[in-house]
Design a protein around this motif. Sequence first.
Motif, short mmCIF file in Angstrom:
data_model
loop_
_atom_site.label_atom_id
_atom_site.label_comp_id
_atom_site.label_asym_id
_atom_site.label_seq_id
_atom_site.Cartn_x
_atom_site.Cartn_y
_atom_site.Cartn_z
N ASP A 47 0.68 -1.17 -0.19
CA ASP A 47 -0.05 0.03 0.15
C ASP A 47 0.96 1.19 0.01
OD1 ASP A 47 -2.23 -1.70 -0.17
OD2 ASP A 47 -2.66 -1.36 2.15
N ARG A 48 2.03 1.08 0.07
CA ARG A 48 3.11 2.31 0.18
C ARG A 48 3.30 2.71 -1.16
NH1 ARG A 48 8.44 3.17 0.09
NH2 ARG A 48 8.87 0.87 -0.06
N ALA A 49 3.24 4.01 -1.42
CA ALA A 49 3.74 4.83 -2.83
C ALA A 49 5.27 4.63 -2.75
CB ALA A 49 3.18 6.01 -2.84
N GLY A 50 5.65 4.68 -4.03
CA GLY A 50 7.02 4.77 -4.33
C GLY A 50 7.37 6.16 -4.67
N SER A 51 8.66 6.33 -5.16
CA SER A 51 8.97 7.94 -5.25
C SER A 51 10.07 7.92 -6.29
CB SER A 51 9.30 8.56 -4.01
OG SER A 51 10.54 7.87 -3.30
N LEU A 52 10.16 9.01 -6.91
CA LEU A 52 11.51 9.40 -7.66
C LEU A 52 12.04 10.62 -7.15
CD1 LEU A 52 13.43 9.26 -10.23
CD2 LEU A 52 11.73 10.55 -11.51
N THR A 53 13.38 10.56 -6.55
CA THR A 53 14.22 11.80 -6.07
C THR A 53 15.06 11.96 -6.98
OG1 THR A 53 13.08 11.41 -4.00
CG2 THR A 53 15.01 12.95 -4.30
N PHE A 54 15.34 13.30 -7.32
CA PHE A 54 16.47 13.60 -8.18
C PHE A 54 17.21 14.86 -7.69
CE2 PHE A 54 18.08 16.72 -11.77
CZ PHE A 54 19.16 15.94 -12.14
N THR A 55 18.32 14.64 -7.58
CA THR A 55 19.30 16.01 -6.90
C THR A 55 20.22 16.40 -7.82
OG1 THR A 55 20.71 14.41 -5.84
CG2 THR A 55 18.70 15.02 -4.54
N THR A 56 20.67 17.41 -8.08
CA THR A 56 21.94 18.14 -8.77
C THR A 56 22.23 19.45 -8.11
OG1 THR A 56 22.35 18.58 -10.96
CG2 THR A 56 20.42 19.39 -10.55
N ASP A 57 23.34 19.84 -8.59
CA ASP A 57 23.91 21.15 -8.27
C ASP A 57 24.12 21.94 -9.28
OD1 ASP A 57 24.31 20.50 -5.29
OD2 ASP A 57 26.44 19.74 -5.80
N VAL A 58 23.69 23.12 -9.28
CA VAL A 58 23.79 23.97 -10.45
C VAL A 58 24.34 25.15 -9.81
CG1 VAL A 58 22.38 25.51 -12.11
CG2 VAL A 58 21.55 23.11 -11.25
N THR A 59 25.41 25.71 -10.82
CA THR A 59 26.19 27.05 -10.61
C THR A 59 26.02 27.91 -11.60
OG1 THR A 59 27.64 25.70 -9.36
CG2 THR A 59 28.52 27.77 -10.00
#
Length: 151
Positions: A47-59
């Motif tokens: 019953d638990r939803a999944g997820s997509l997590t994206f991280t990045t550094d922008v300069t």
Amino acid sequence: MARRIVLAVAAGVVVLGGAGAFALAYAGEQPLSVAHSAARYAAPVGDRAGSLTFTTDVTASAGVKGVKVLAWPSNSSFFAKQGLTAKDMASVESAVCKPSGGDTVHCTYTIPVSRADVETSERGVWHVAVLATAKDGDTKLVTKAADFTVA
């Protein structure tokens, strides 16, 4: 003799000072960059939803105006033939960015993934595209900033 030494030292200071000023001016004009990108995908379980997590550094020396994120399947016939463009990214969702030192921001994009999402999604490798926009209007498109797999 002492006069020649003083003149040589003064000339050296002027040369080193000019080189330092040039280096500082050049450092202030660095192009927009996207780095340290990563995607983490978790499929729904029970019953638990999944997820997509994206991280990045922008300069960006001018400051970062916004960062847009799009996940797309590697076997997409549309993007394989046409190629992903900045125009394609215009209406996609934005990441949340927070200052992380100097001219750099750390951006995070998280979305829930339901069982229905997985059932209707392409299986296999997906890419995450990033469109970063600086406050001066400069843009940087990275079509394959990170990958993840939908099983």
